[in-house]
Design an enzyme around this catalytic site. Structure first.
Site, PDB file in Angstrom:
ATOM      1  N   ARG A 138      39.609 -14.322  37.456  1.00  0.00           N
ATOM      2  CA  ARG A 138      38.926 -14.210  36.671  1.00  0.00           C
ATOM      3  C   ARG A 138      38.839 -15.299  35.167  1.00  0.00           C
ATOM      4  NH1 ARG A 138      37.864 -11.039  32.102  1.00  0.00           N
ATOM      5  NH2 ARG A 138      39.737 -10.341  32.003  1.00  0.00           N
TER       6      ARG A 138
ATOM      7  N   ARG B 163      43.901 -18.633  33.382  1.00  0.00           N
ATOM      8  CA  ARG B 163      44.527 -17.164  33.022  1.00  0.00           C
ATOM      9  C   ARG B 163      46.049 -17.234  33.830  1.00  0.00           C
ATOM     10  NH1 ARG B 163      41.153 -12.607  31.075  1.00  0.00           N
ATOM     11  NH2 ARG B 163      40.883 -12.884  28.764  1.00  0.00           N
TER      12      ARG B 163
ATOM     13  N   HIS C  93      47.613 -11.247  32.720  1.00  0.00           N
ATOM     14  CA  HIS C  93      47.155 -11.357  31.200  1.00  0.00           C
ATOM     15  C   HIS C  93      48.249 -12.929  30.582  1.00  0.00           C
ATOM     16  CE1 HIS C  93      45.443 -12.684  27.025  1.00  0.00           C
ATOM     17  NE2 HIS C  93      44.189 -11.971  27.541  1.00  0.00           N
TER      18      HIS C  93
ATOM     19  N   HIS D 256      46.330  -7.305  33.899  1.00  0.00           N
ATOM     20  CA  HIS D 256      45.496  -6.917  33.605  1.00  0.00           C
ATOM     21  C   HIS D 256      44.489  -7.175  33.984  1.00  0.00           C
ATOM     22  CE1 HIS D 256      43.149  -8.371  29.587  1.00  0.00           C
ATOM     23  NE2 HIS D 256      42.168  -9.534  30.481  1.00  0.00           N
TER      24      HIS D 256
ATOM     25  N   GLU E  56      37.561 -19.710  24.874  1.00  0.00           N
ATOM     26  CA  GLU E  56      38.323 -19.386  25.023  1.00  0.00           C
ATOM     27  C   GLU E  56      39.262 -20.099  26.939  1.00  0.00           C
ATOM     28  OE1 GLU E  56      37.569 -14.595  26.379  1.00  0.00           O
ATOM     29  OE2 GLU E  56      37.637 -14.521  24.172  1.00  0.00           O
TER      30      GLU E  56
END
Length: 529
Positions: free
Chosen positions: A380, A284, A235, A345, A113
């Site tokens: 994060r 992100r 997100h 998110h 990811e």
């Protein structure tokens, strides 16, 4: 009403809360309180997976460095190493409980990811959180010593101060039982807040309706410090469709080759390489700001995520839920791109804790998204959140198990003798809508001093109205959630106004550069009230 007595109270039924309950159950009488059904926590919505160093060529140091980079220099080294190094053991624990992770050729399938330099994300197809939750709920229901109280909403923590005693100690809590429409008193020497984040403070969010910052607000009111509340992760890819509420398009879609493109009317151009050399695999915050930039530049309602170059067989195997949900809305992801927008998110800040999950109040712990352990820093890293839940749930359980038996004091019952039933619930719905809209407009992906000032002005007005309403009428879940969201909104704005730089998820046009040294934003009740 008679108080309910336990050894440990856990507020929240996501992965953090259920993990802590299972760790404590062999030696403690545990109560798990959840404000809706036990299945309704945020964890079940997690699609991507759980990061852990399990693949050949990967290393703890690589996972730590990836976390540091995503966190924009603000991650706490001790918390980061603790979480990373315990990840393999946590995956083994879940497998032993029966979580059906995806395998390929006889081995755990590891995907990649954004922000990860290696394939290290363990998953259960594209619905990891749901698979983990189903498994843990089944085990919890079959475990003696755990009592689940559904439809119980946290009202407030009960501290020694309420009894007129000295010391910063949590003695229990008040919770609204919706079945009886009464506030019940719960007593225990140990309380764990695993209440999740506060995504519902924004108009657009991937979070479920339960994410209203209840634990963060209650801990602040009780005297706990909070940290890094300005860092709200948006997100990058929430499905954009009038009939798709809060449906996330997993980061793993980009990890498996998905490309972000402009609409066909603008040539369908891929745009991420213009914003970052890591393109779609950038962290992100970078991807969300890039999408926000392109949408504003071209006046778009959304951009598109194209994974159609992968075979239909691959997509059915790896993303069956995303494929099916999009198909139900008339979108064939094997042939056409997916319309996406950023959405609130994850709350990277929260109640300040140590490495055992302890807060400023003796006997009170916070784990999961409600806590600020220092792991996430200013942003994060994907798939670190479920991992953090398990590591700190275990740490909190170990701390509770080692704690001496505390004094059990009689607690006062909830007094609602001077309130009445609300006559105009429209006040709650109107204020809720106003709050979420101005937070989205003024405290979103890109911020300015003027926008933050406007947001704070409106928060002050809403707080005054809600405080008056709370003091006059019987509490309801809607009122409690609104009260908590307004408090959390104030903490977010207050923290954002104190950060005179752009770092990670906090991007300010008035302070566009990163300042040195990197430092957390810590708010102290009383001093920062």
């Amino acid at each position: 009403m008679q108080e309910l007595d336990f050894d440990a109270l856990i507020v929240g039924s996501g992965l953090a809360g259920l993990s802590a309950a299972l760790r404590l159950a062999p030696t403690h009488r545990v109560a798990v309180l959840t404000k809706r059904a036990i299945e309704d926590g945020s964890s079940q919505w997690a699609q991507g997976g759980i990061a852990a160093v399990l693949g050949e060529g990967d290393s703890f140091e690589s996972h730590v460095q990836d976390t540091f980079v995503a966190g924009a220099g603000l991650c706490a080294p001790d918390a980061t190493r603790l979480v990373v190094e315990q990840a393999p053991e946590c995956i083994a624990w879940l497998r032993a409980l029966g979580v059906p992770f995806s395998f390929e050729e006889g081995r755990l399938h590891l995907t990649r990811e954004g922000g990860h330099s290696e394939r290290r994300v363990v998953h259960a197809q594209d619905a990891t959180g749901a698979a983990v939750q189903r498994t843990l709920i089944g085990v919890v229901r079959a475990t003696p010593g755990i009592t689940v109280f559904e439809q119980h909403t946290l009202v407030d923590l009960i501290t020694a101060r309420k009894l007129g005693r000295m010391g910063q100690t949590c003695l229990g809590l008040y919770a609204l039982d919706e079945a009886s429409d009464t506030v019940r008193t719960f007593r225990a020497p140990h309380t764990i807040l695993a209440t999740g984040g506060a995504g519902k403070v924004y108009l657009y969010t991937t979070n479920p309706d339960t994410s209203t910052g209840d634990g963060i607000a209650a801990a602040w009111r009780a005297g706990c410090r909070v940290a890094n509340m300005e860092f709200i992760q948006f997100h990058p890819t929430c499905l954009y469709h009038p009939h798709a509420k809060s449906f996330l398009i997993s980061e793993a879609v980009r990890g498996e080759g998905g490309r972000l493109v402009l609409p066909a009317a603008l040539g369908g151009e891929r745009f991420m390489p213009r914003h970052d050399e890591r393109a779609e695999l950038a962290p992100r915050d970078v991807v969300a700001r890039a999408i926000d930039f392109e949408m504003k530049k071209h006046g778009l309602d959304c951009v598109y995520l194209d994974i159609s170059q992968r075979s239909p067989e691959f997509l059915r195997e790896h993303f069956p839920n995303i494929l099916a949900h999009c198909a139900s809305l008339g979108i064939d992801i094997t042939r056409e791109p997916i319309p996406v927008v950023p959405a609130a998110h994850y709350t990277c800040g929260g109640i300040l804790t140590d490495l055992a999950g302890r807060t400023d109040l003796q006997g009170l712990y916070a784990v999961g998204e409600a806590a600020c352990t220092g792991l996430h820093g200013a942003n994060r890293l994907a798939s670190n959140s479920l991992l953090e839940c398990m590591v700190f749930a275990q740490a909190a359980a170990q701390s509770i198990a080692a704690a001496p038996a505390g004094e059990r004091l009689a607690l006062p019952g909830w007094d609602d003798s001077r309130v009445q039933d609300a006559d105009e619930a429209v006040v709650i719905s109107h204020n809720w809508d106003e709050l979420r809209r101005f937070m989205w407009d003024y405290v979103g992906i890109v911020r300015t001093n003027k926008r933050l000032e406007r947001a704070m002005h409106r928060i002050s007005l809403l707080k005054s109205e809600i405080h008056e309403f709370y003091g006059q009428f019987h509490v309801t879940r809607d009122l409690l959630e609104l009260r908590n969201l307004v408090q959390v909104a104030e903490l977010i704005v207050r923290s954002a106004r104190r950060r005179h730089e752009s770092r990670g998820l906090h991007f300010s046009r008035d302070w566009p550069e990163r300042a040195a040294p990197a430092a957390p934003t810590i708010l102290v009740p009383g001093a920062d009230a």
